[in-house]
Design an enzyme around this catalytic site. Structure first.
Site, mmCIF file in Angstrom:
data_model
loop_
_atom_site.group_PDB
_atom_site.id
_atom_site.type_symbol
_atom_site.label_atom_id
_atom_site.label_comp_id
_atom_site.label_asym_id
_atom_site.label_seq_id
_atom_site.Cartn_x
_atom_site.Cartn_y
_atom_site.Cartn_z
ATOM 1 N N LYS A 40 0.835 -1.158 0.061
ATOM 2 C CA LYS A 40 -0.140 -0.044 0.019
ATOM 3 C C LYS A 40 0.842 1.292 0.047
ATOM 4 O O LYS A 40 0.379 2.399 -0.293
ATOM 5 C CB LYS A 40 -0.810 0.043 1.109
ATOM 6 C CG LYS A 40 -1.764 -1.145 1.462
ATOM 7 C CD LYS A 40 -2.674 -1.058 2.898
ATOM 8 C CE LYS A 40 -3.377 -2.405 2.845
ATOM 9 N NZ LYS A 40 -3.424 -2.696 4.235
ATOM 10 N N GLY A 41 2.234 1.044 0.585
ATOM 11 C CA GLY A 41 2.803 2.451 0.792
ATOM 12 C C GLY A 41 2.886 3.349 -0.629
ATOM 13 O O GLY A 41 3.141 4.567 -0.085
ATOM 14 N N ASP A 97 7.750 3.265 -2.382
ATOM 15 C CA ASP A 97 7.969 4.111 -1.349
ATOM 16 C C ASP A 97 9.157 4.322 -0.585
ATOM 17 O O ASP A 97 9.726 5.266 -0.388
ATOM 18 C CB ASP A 97 6.732 4.059 -0.142
ATOM 19 C CG ASP A 97 6.660 2.605 0.528
ATOM 20 O OD1 ASP A 97 7.389 1.709 -0.178
ATOM 21 O OD2 ASP A 97 5.938 2.270 1.310
ATOM 22 N N ASP A 100 14.320 -0.448 2.078
ATOM 23 C CA ASP A 100 15.049 -0.685 3.315
ATOM 24 C C ASP A 100 16.189 -2.097 2.980
ATOM 25 O O ASP A 100 17.102 -1.349 2.555
ATOM 26 C CB ASP A 100 14.103 -1.284 4.451
ATOM 27 C CG ASP A 100 14.810 -1.232 5.854
ATOM 28 O OD1 ASP A 100 15.930 -1.254 5.637
ATOM 29 O OD2 ASP A 100 13.960 -1.285 6.861
ATOM 30 N N LYS A 128 16.900 3.863 2.384
ATOM 31 C CA LYS A 128 17.509 4.027 3.702
ATOM 32 C C LYS A 128 19.043 3.512 3.439
ATOM 33 O O LYS A 128 19.433 2.564 2.583
ATOM 34 C CB LYS A 128 16.851 2.868 4.517
ATOM 35 C CG LYS A 128 15.690 3.223 5.341
ATOM 36 C CD LYS A 128 15.337 2.486 6.389
ATOM 37 C CE LYS A 128 13.978 2.973 6.985
ATOM 38 N NZ LYS A 128 13.563 2.092 8.162
ATOM 39 N N PHE A 149 13.156 4.302 11.689
ATOM 40 C CA PHE A 149 11.695 3.931 11.177
ATOM 41 C C PHE A 149 11.030 5.167 10.904
ATOM 42 O O PHE A 149 10.944 6.239 11.657
ATOM 43 C CB PHE A 149 11.362 3.072 11.899
ATOM 44 C CG PHE A 149 10.059 2.336 11.444
ATOM 45 C CD1 PHE A 149 10.083 1.039 10.478
ATOM 46 C CD2 PHE A 149 8.833 2.766 11.769
ATOM 47 C CE1 PHE A 149 9.215 0.563 10.054
ATOM 48 C CE2 PHE A 149 7.642 2.235 10.959
ATOM 49 C CZ PHE A 149 7.890 0.957 10.105
ATOM 50 N N VAL A 150 10.606 5.257 9.707
ATOM 51 C CA VAL A 150 10.022 6.601 9.279
ATOM 52 C C VAL A 150 8.503 6.211 9.035
ATOM 53 O O VAL A 150 8.058 4.960 8.514
ATOM 54 C CB VAL A 150 10.443 7.160 8.126
ATOM 55 C CG1 VAL A 150 11.826 8.172 8.472
ATOM 56 C CG2 VAL A 150 10.694 6.491 6.821
ATOM 57 N N ARG A 162 -0.343 6.658 7.482
ATOM 58 C CA ARG A 162 0.155 6.508 6.048
ATOM 59 C C ARG A 162 -0.724 7.925 5.581
ATOM 60 O O ARG A 162 -0.137 8.630 4.468
ATOM 61 C CB ARG A 162 -0.941 5.584 5.282
ATOM 62 C CG ARG A 162 -0.219 4.187 5.584
ATOM 63 C CD ARG A 162 -1.031 3.208 4.589
ATOM 64 N NE ARG A 162 -0.745 1.704 5.045
ATOM 65 C CZ ARG A 162 0.125 0.888 4.616
ATOM 66 N NH1 ARG A 162 1.297 1.516 4.344
ATOM 67 N NH2 ARG A 162 0.298 -0.168 5.231
#
Ligand code: IMP
Ligand code: MG
Length: 173
Positions: A40-41, A97, A100, A128, A149-150, A162
């Site tokens: 979904k990001g 999005d 990582d 990241k 963590f954002v 979100r």
């Protein structure tokens, strides 16, 4: 609601996406382009980036699950929703999005490349730095950030945050 420290403002995001949209428009002019958002990001970056692309383009979405409600990548990726469209012979740009560990993207790239697209590239709003465990080439990179963590701008913690129009860091309370 926990305190959130702004890391990247809505204005900075929009300025960055305008630049990426211009670059995409230049690079794909005259080509059959399909932009694939990873749900979904990526829903927010897709909507805003789309407004800055001025060449003919189609959009599609995939949904994958890599984390559950944890903040650590498990390395296990499930496709929850596949593409609606065939991509053979077409130019595919994946929009993420955030990257990582890179495990999610690595898996996606592999599963899409066997469908023989004409090209397969990646745009990511956030990368990241220093934590990628796989080799990835990101053609369009928004912001390099640290390992924290954002949340916000499509990114969630346990399903929430979100909707924030900026990217922020949750401050412990
Ligand atoms: P990776 O497989 O470790 O690269 O993780 C990619 C996915 O994990 C992203 O598409 C996000 O959904 C999620 N993710 C990674 N880091 C963060 C973060 O800092 N905040 C929110 N979600 C994250
Ligand atoms: Mg997520």
């Amino acid at each position: 609601m926990a305190d959130i420290r702004t890391l990247i403002s809505a204005e900075d995001i929009d300025r960055k996406l305008a630049g990426i949209g211009r670059a995409i428009s230049d690079d794909y002019r005259g080509l059959d382009l399909i932009v694939v958002g990873v749900l979904k990001g990526a829903f927010m970056v897709m909507a805003d980036l789309a407004r800055h692309i001025d060449v003919p383009v189609e959009f599609d979405f995939m949904a994958v699950s890599s984390y559950g409600a944890s903040t650590q990548s498990s390395g296990v990726v499930r496709i929850l929703k596949d593409l609606d469209q065939e991509i053979a012979g077409r130019h595919v740009l994946i929009v993420e999005d955030i990257i990582d560990s890179g495990l999610t993207l690595n898996y996606l790239m592999k599963s899409l490349s066997v469908r023989k697209p004409a090209s397969l590239e990646v745009a990511a709003l956030l990368v990241k730095s220093g934590v990628q465990r796989t080799e990835l080439s990101v053609r369009y990179e928004g912001f390099a950030i640290g390992p924290e963590f954002v949340v916000g701008y499509g990114l969630d913690f346990a399903g929430r945050y979100r909707n924030l129009p900026y990217v922020g860091v949750l401050e412990g309370d």
